[in-house]
Design a protein around this motif. Structure first.
Motif, short mmCIF file in Angstrom:
data_model
loop_
_atom_site.label_atom_id
_atom_site.label_comp_id
_atom_site.label_asym_id
_atom_site.label_seq_id
_atom_site.Cartn_x
_atom_site.Cartn_y
_atom_site.Cartn_z
N LYS A 6 -14.58 -54.88 23.98
CA LYS A 6 -15.87 -55.85 24.11
C LYS A 6 -16.99 -55.28 24.99
CE LYS A 6 -17.33 -60.52 25.07
NZ LYS A 6 -16.73 -61.84 25.74
N ALA A 7 -16.63 -54.54 25.81
CA ALA A 7 -17.58 -54.00 27.04
C ALA A 7 -18.84 -53.10 26.43
CB ALA A 7 -16.90 -53.15 27.88
N PRO A 8 -18.87 -52.10 25.52
CA PRO A 8 -19.84 -51.66 25.01
C PRO A 8 -21.05 -52.61 24.29
CG PRO A 8 -17.77 -50.27 24.50
CD PRO A 8 -17.65 -51.75 25.01
N LYS A 9 -20.43 -53.42 23.56
CA LYS A 9 -21.34 -54.35 22.74
C LYS A 9 -21.75 -55.27 23.67
CE LYS A 9 -23.60 -55.57 19.02
NZ LYS A 9 -24.61 -55.04 18.49
N GLN A 10 -20.86 -55.89 24.74
CA GLN A 10 -21.27 -56.88 25.62
C GLN A 10 -22.71 -56.50 26.43
OE1 GLN A 10 -20.14 -60.33 25.62
NE2 GLN A 10 -22.16 -60.26 26.78
N ASN A 11 -22.40 -55.11 26.86
CA ASN A 11 -23.35 -54.75 27.71
C ASN A 11 -24.67 -54.57 27.09
OD1 ASN A 11 -21.41 -54.44 29.89
ND2 ASN A 11 -21.04 -52.15 29.47
N GLN A 12 -24.78 -54.28 25.96
CA GLN A 12 -25.87 -53.99 25.04
C GLN A 12 -26.49 -55.38 24.91
OE1 GLN A 12 -25.23 -52.52 21.11
NE2 GLN A 12 -27.44 -52.73 20.64
N ILE A 13 -25.78 -56.39 24.55
CA ILE A 13 -26.20 -57.51 24.37
C ILE A 13 -26.85 -58.18 25.78
CG2 ILE A 13 -25.74 -60.27 23.72
CD1 ILE A 13 -23.58 -59.00 21.85
N THR A 14 -26.14 -58.25 26.73
CA THR A 14 -26.53 -58.69 28.05
C THR A 14 -27.91 -57.92 28.34
OG1 THR A 14 -24.17 -58.89 28.75
CG2 THR A 14 -25.98 -58.82 30.61
N LYS A 15 -27.98 -56.64 28.12
CA LYS A 15 -29.14 -55.98 28.45
C LYS A 15 -30.54 -56.40 27.78
CE LYS A 15 -30.91 -51.26 28.83
NZ LYS A 15 -30.89 -49.82 28.66
N THR A 61 -35.83 -62.13 19.10
CA THR A 61 -35.16 -61.21 19.61
C THR A 61 -33.76 -61.91 20.52
OG1 THR A 61 -36.44 -59.50 19.65
CG2 THR A 61 -34.76 -59.30 21.06
N ILE A 62 -34.06 -62.81 21.14
CA ILE A 62 -33.35 -63.63 22.03
C ILE A 62 -32.22 -64.43 20.97
CG2 ILE A 62 -32.89 -65.54 23.61
CD1 ILE A 62 -35.45 -64.60 25.17
N LYS A 63 -32.81 -65.05 19.98
CA LYS A 63 -32.28 -65.81 18.88
C LYS A 63 -31.13 -64.78 18.28
CE LYS A 63 -32.70 -68.94 14.87
NZ LYS A 63 -33.67 -69.38 14.01
N ASP A 64 -31.74 -63.88 17.95
CA ASP A 64 -30.58 -62.69 17.04
C ASP A 64 -29.70 -62.11 18.17
OD1 ASP A 64 -32.25 -63.05 14.90
OD2 ASP A 64 -33.42 -60.97 15.12
N ASN A 65 -29.98 -62.08 19.42
CA ASN A 65 -29.17 -61.84 20.42
C ASN A 65 -28.03 -62.63 20.60
OD1 ASN A 65 -28.66 -59.18 21.88
ND2 ASN A 65 -28.92 -60.57 23.81
N ASP A 66 -28.50 -63.95 20.57
CA ASP A 66 -27.48 -65.06 20.74
C ASP A 66 -26.56 -65.07 19.61
OD1 ASP A 66 -28.61 -66.00 23.13
OD2 ASP A 66 -29.70 -67.36 22.18
N LEU A 88 -19.72 -61.46 18.59
CA LEU A 88 -18.96 -60.65 19.31
C LEU A 88 -17.78 -61.40 19.64
CD1 LEU A 88 -18.20 -58.01 20.78
CD2 LEU A 88 -19.80 -58.95 22.43
N ASN A 89 -18.00 -62.64 20.18
CA ASN A 89 -16.86 -63.69 20.82
C ASN A 89 -15.90 -64.06 19.59
OD1 ASN A 89 -18.31 -63.55 23.13
ND2 ASN A 89 -19.27 -65.62 22.92
N ALA A 90 -16.31 -64.20 18.44
CA ALA A 90 -15.62 -64.33 17.41
C ALA A 90 -14.55 -63.18 16.88
CB ALA A 90 -16.29 -64.79 16.09
N ARG A 91 -15.19 -61.97 17.16
CA ARG A 91 -14.41 -60.92 16.88
C ARG A 91 -13.33 -60.60 17.91
NH1 ARG A 91 -16.37 -56.37 17.00
NH2 ARG A 91 -18.39 -56.51 17.81
N MET A 92 -13.78 -60.79 19.22
CA MET A 92 -12.89 -60.57 20.30
C MET A 92 -11.79 -61.57 20.20
SD MET A 92 -13.73 -57.91 21.63
CE MET A 92 -14.25 -57.55 19.97
N THR A 93 -12.10 -62.94 19.92
CA THR A 93 -11.05 -64.06 19.57
C THR A 93 -9.95 -63.78 18.63
OG1 THR A 93 -12.66 -65.79 20.11
CG2 THR A 93 -10.51 -66.46 18.98
N ALA A 94 -10.63 -62.86 17.30
CA ALA A 94 -9.49 -62.82 16.43
C ALA A 94 -8.71 -61.36 16.81
CB ALA A 94 -10.47 -62.30 15.14
#
Length: 494
Positions: free
Chosen positions: A28-37, A437-442, A448-454
């Protein structure tokens, strides 16, 4: 994120939860860092643009006020004796001074009708009570079984008399209870008169409330044979006078002189004596001691508007500076403003500054510096009040010409600012893009959360299956060892 109830493998003894959590975190880390940024940058810029738009709007408000010709035409009215007179002036008032002496204030009529016994519940025969103001009928109250008491008549007058400016109360004195009627009409000849008419009956007659009542003549001692007879008649007269209706205040007009010219007004507010000036009479002046009313250009308001212009501009510059600067930090990364390198702020600042320094022709003043407004090292403006005062004294209308009109500084600056704050303008478009941008990021975060749950669910299933396999292998191993141990000829170690 969903997790299995199993944390440690029964057969393998490994910590399945820690392994799964670490695997999911690494994935999750790489994509999460991108989303957070992206979220942080977009939110920060959105906030910065909102602050910038607010500062621009405040500056536009100050410019709109400064661009109002009426603010330069405004006049002040000051009285040397505000206890006796205050005044308001409009743009049509001409500067000057006036000597005013107030000899009489306008007043209204107020009367107390004849006293009756029985208080507010005193009853009257049915009929009518007509109230005139200045000889003209103002109110006609019908008295019947629903309101034929002193309180009922009072309430009827208050209900019907609002439009005529009439009110009534009940006052009880040593002689009995009285209806006290008040009119809000002021001016000579606007006194209250009352006429009561009622049918015969056992109760009080409405005629007793007529005002003025019948003329009472004091007894003459010469008309009586004895002193006792005279004294008795005098006592009856005194009682009748005491119970009769009374004038509490008479209507009258205001009287004053303006520079020796006589003025009479039905009201204490006089709007037609001096062009563009409204006089508010408060009290009489001392005889032969007139007050002075001074009408002057309202330079104070204009100076205040200029100061607001400077202050709001400086606020705007402060916002732009804070959002576009890079602040070095020792042994750390520099602090970067949200709008560093942003074309919006750069274009805005350039346009505004160009207009501030552009010379203006055709008037007494051609530059802000001539009004005491100069630019400081940090880009903000500074106002020299003394120099502004001199400019006002030199040519007050020239300052108006500099700021107002289509070619005035206020209009030119407004034209530079409007594209940024108008509907679908620069800032609104930028805001819309950032919000998307914020809406798309959300949405990306949810995905991402759904993929990590799976992924977590799949890893738990895999490790659980592995642990089950190990358990089966252990069982098979134990069974095989037991079988081999029981075979004939197998030598057991000691």
């Amino acid at each position: 994120m969903a997790t299995s109830g199993i944390t440690t493998g029964i057969a393998s003894g490994i910590n399945i939860k820690d392994i799964v959590d670490a695997s999911v975190a690494a994935e999750k880390a790489p994509k999460q860092n991108q989303i957070t940024k992206v979220s942080s940058q977009a939110t920060t810029k959105l906030t910065a643009l909102g602050t910038l738009k607010s500062a621009i709007s405040n500056f536009q408000t100050a410019l709109a006020t400064l661009n109002s010709p009426s603010s330069f035409l405004a006049r002040t009215a000051s009285s040397s004796n505000t206890t006796a007179l205050t005044a308001d002036s409009s743009v049509s008032a001409v500067a000057g001074s006036y000597k005013i002496e107030v000899s009489q204030l306008a007043s209204n009529s107020k009367v107390a009708l004849a006293a009756v016994a029985g208080g507010s519940t005193a009853k009257f025969n049915e009929g009518t009570l007509q109230i005139d103001v200045g000889g003209t009928e103002a109110l006609n109250v019908t008295v019947d079984s629903t309101n034929n008491t002193l309180a009922g008549i009072r309430d009827a007058i208050n209900k019907q008399g609002a439009g005529a400016g009439l009110t009534a109360t009940i006052v009880t004195d040593s002689q009995g209870s009285r209806l006290v009627i008040n009119s809000n009409k002021t001016g000579d000849g606007k006194d209250i008169t009352v006429t009561g008419n009622s049918a015969a009956g056992s109760d009080n007659s409405l005629g007793d409330l007529t005002f003025p009542g019948p003329t009472l003549t004091a007894p003459d001692a010469n008309d009586y044979g004895t002193t006792d007879e005279y004294n008795a008649a005098k006592a009856d007269y005194d009682t009748a006078v005491a119970k009769a209706g009374k004038t509490l205040s008479s209507s009258q007009s205001a009287k004053l002189t303006i520079d020796g010219l006589s003025v009479v007004s039905d009201s204490n507010t006089i709007t037609d004596a001096i062009d563009g000036v409204s006089l508010n009479l408060k009290a009489k002046t001392t005889a032969d001691t007139p007050l002075t009313l001074t009408i002057a250009e309202d330079t104070g308001t204009v100076k205040s508007n200029v100061q607001k212009f400077v202050d709001s501009y400086n606020t705007l510059i402060g916002v732009i500076s804070a959002q576009t600067k890079v602040t070095p930090v020792t042994n750390s990364s520099p602090v970067v403003g949200a709008l560093v390198g942003d074309a919006t702020a750069r274009t805005l600042l350039s346009g505004v500054r160009n207009e501030l320094v552009a010379p203006q022709s055709g008037g007494t003043f051609s530059a802000l510096a001539e009004l005491g407004i100069t630019t400081q090292a940090d880009g903000t403006l500074k106002l020299d009040s003394d120099k502004l005062d001199k400019a006002v004294a030199k040519d007050f209308s020239g300052i108006s010409d500099y700021f107002t009109g289509d070619s005035g500084l206020a209009s030119r600056l407004t034209a530079k600012l409007d594209p940024f704050t108008k509907s679908n303008g620069v800032i609104e478009q930028r805001t819309t893009i950032l919000q998307k941008t914020i809406k798309d990021n959300d949405a990306a975060q949810v995905s991402l959360n759904a993929r990590m749950t799976a992924l977590s669910t799949r890893l738990y299933a895999q490790y659980t299956a592995m642990d089950s396999l190990i358990s089966k292998l252990n069982t098979t191993s134990s069974s095989l060892a037991s079988t081999l141990a029981s075979l004939p000829g197998v030598v057991k170690s000691s």
